[in-house]
Structure formats: C-alpha cells, structure tokens
Scaffold this active site. Sequence first.
Site, PDB file in Angstrom:
ATOM      1  N   GLU A  21       0.991  -1.213   0.007  1.00 22.84           N
ATOM      2  CA  GLU A  21       0.093  -0.055  -0.027  1.00 22.84           C
ATOM      3  C   GLU A  21       0.961   1.462  -0.042  1.00 22.84           C
ATOM      4  OE1 GLU A  21      -2.740   0.034   3.191  1.00 22.84           O
ATOM      5  OE2 GLU A  21      -3.321   2.316   3.092  1.00 22.84           O
ATOM      6  N   GLU A  32      -2.482  11.632   2.909  1.00 22.53           N
ATOM      7  CA  GLU A  32      -3.700  11.647   3.533  1.00 22.53           C
ATOM      8  C   GLU A  32      -3.678  12.699   4.216  1.00 22.53           C
ATOM      9  OE1 GLU A  32      -4.492   7.392   5.363  1.00 22.53           O
ATOM     10  OE2 GLU A  32      -2.477   7.633   5.250  1.00 22.53           O
TER      11      GLU A  32
END
Length: 298
Positions: free
Chosen positions: A177, A182
């Site tokens: 990932e 974010e």
Amino acid sequence: MQDMTPAPRPWRGFLPAFAAALTACGGGSATSAPAPAPAAVAASAPAPSNKWALVWSDEFDGSAGTVPNAAHWNYDLGNAENSGWGNHEHQYYTANARNAQLDGAGMLVITAEKAANPGPCWNGAPCGYTSARIHTSNKVNFTYGKVEARMKLPSGQGIWPAFWSLGQTGQWPASGEIDIMEFIGKTPNATYGTAHGTGYSGAQGIGKPRDFGGPVADDFHTYTIVKRVNEIIWYVDGTEYHRLTPASLPAGSPWVFEKPFFVILNLAIGGDWPGAPDATTVLPARMLVDWVRIYKEN
C-alpha cells in the site's frame, strides 16, 4: 490505456476479501464476472532521468452532474459489509452522483454529507453519512513512473480525504500500500505520505508528515509519488519530503512494491485515526480533484 507499456495510524485500506489475484474492487467487493486484465502503465523500470511522458490521465472534463468515467473508475460500496473499512469509519460509500460527480468546470467533486440511514455501519448502527471511494483496479495501473493529482481538500474534525494506491495482486499487507496523500482535520497544517508492507503495516507504516506552515485546505496542491525499482519518493507541489528504499525497512521485512498498483480516491468520515466528527465539523464536505495523471520516465 491502449498501446501502453505502461504518522503512525491504523491501516488505511481494509480489504477483507482480497484474494491472491485481485479481480474485484479494492475493498473486497465481489463481482459477478472476472474483470479484464488492466493496461500496464510501465512494463519495466526506466533509468532515472527525471524526464516524463504522460501515458494516462483523467482531467475530469465533462458535463456538470455526470459521474466519473466508467472506463477508468470503479466504486467501493458500503461500510458494515467491509467491517468499517478496517478503521471504524462512519460513512457509507455509494455510487450515487451526489457523492461523486463532475462539476462541469474540470473538477471531480467527492462529497461527504449527512444522511438518514443509507446503510449499516460496522457497529450495527445506521451510518450517519454517505461518501464515495473510487479506484482504477483492473482498469488502469502503474508499476513504475510518476503518479500525481491536483486537489483541494476539505477541513474539519473527523474529515479524512486520501489519494493512495494498492498492489493489484496479493493479500494485504503483502500486496503493498502506498498512501500518496492523506489528510485529517485534526492536523490542519499537514498531509502524510506512508508505505505499508509485511512487517511495516497499520500503525507501523513507514511515513512522514509534510508541514505546510498553514491550513492545507486553503488552496489546491499537487501530491505526487515517483516509483522506481527499489525506490519511492513523495512530493508536494514539486518538493520532495519523504523517500523510501529497501534499506528503510525493518530488518527482515520484504520490499513489496515491484508490481502493478492501482489508484484510489476517497473521502472518509471518522475512524480510528481522525476521530469522529463533532459539532464544529462543516458538512457537506467536498474534495475537489482537478486531475489525476500517470507518467512514464524516459
């Protein structure tokens, strides 16, 4: 895609039905028939040159109210069906145009809003919000190159927008990932770039914040990774702030990134890392995406 060769916090993407070969949308949703093989953005690692050729993009140029291009994007759906996406999130993801649509001015708008029981949340209670999570699995992927998006993020307690990627094959965390960007409302002046793999997943993901010195949500910014053999580099507005190589990993942990990855855009509400929204949170919250682009290195 034709003719192409082409910090610490809970795990960002929970995929309970992720099989050895991913044939459904990221998030573990089932499909009734196998998806076609995705076009590869890069078949082999280019030599580092910092010279780039665009091989795929979505500029979100379409009529107001139209949904994202189905040739590029799939939807993840639900909440309880996917155990709150592994983070006890509060939103129920839909394929409704209210939650993901073009604005007619060259933007994709992902909207999170209050809703009356759109579906069940992980705790058995009705979810209080709807939003959207879209991804390019089995449609567009990249192995090496530059991947970036220009975005304007919403702010507020409990707000959690993300631009990230998952390995096209394998079971998490061995699938890998890469969190390109974010943002959580409780740290309004920073975004985060993080990588996850076997031995460095979830709260042990290897990441760094990027401090803006002021509110991130005040303006558009460009969030980028460059992915080469044995190297991932994170940038904001063209400035590097994080770099990962096999030497960065915990002893004995494998480097899991030499494979195709697909792109994900989503706007979550609540969860273990950002915390729940409160009386100060302004909704609807809107995440604006000007474009997403993938380049190969010449």
